[in-house]
Design a protein around this motif. Sequence first.
Motif: not given
Length: 243
Positions: A6-13, A30-38
């Motif tokens: 099961r995937p787990t994440f260290e940050s919301e980004a 480049n699309v992910l760069l726009d999506v990521a909140p950082v």
Amino acid sequence: MRATERPTFESEASKVIYEYVERHGTAKRNVLLDVAPVPSDEFRTELDRLKSRGYLEEDGGTLQLALDVGTIEEHDTDAGIVTIRPGRQRDFEGLIDAIRDVTSEETYVVAETIAEQLLYDEAVTRHNRVESRVFFVATLGEEVVGWTHLDLPQVSRIRETAQQTVGVKEDYRGAGIGSLLLRRGLDWAEANGFRKVYNSVPMTNDRALEFLGDHDWETEAIRRDHYTIGDEHVDEVMMAYRF
């Protein structure tokens, strides 16, 4: 990353980046760069972390899931040298074509549902906290001639039971490709701790019932009048293979 993990994440980004790729099958950097909140520097850090953990892989600026579901095999069959390997996003159209070829002439309701789900998701592989889906494909040259699919629930009480489907295009049947695909899926399920796989087939699909029976699958139950095929109500045969 293993498909049973099961995937787990260290940050919301990290979570946002992974889930975007998981939902879309692939995503441009480049699309992910726009999506990521950082900001961009933090984005690079988060993306590198996901890649180093084996969650994502990048090829020329395109990201996709990096599930570890096995290696490439080659088999000498009556149809020629067949390659059996994990399905990738680039196999999307070939998979749809192969499934449609099978379901156009036979009643394989589960496979029809999978094709519709693929078209809805526009992604071959899914892996999130609720479900995981992997494909193995059989190819001759660049053509996808068959598949086996494993639907892997992430809910704890049913995580040891997987649904498997398998199919081969009509023009390539009789060469043992279906048996190779079925075995590849079963071997993978057993190696990853599953205790049972199952498949549901309409009573009228004699070919599928005979195929599964010849490979030691057993009938677990019959649900009366479960399908409506044409103007008739047809029983569902619930088949299973236990390890």
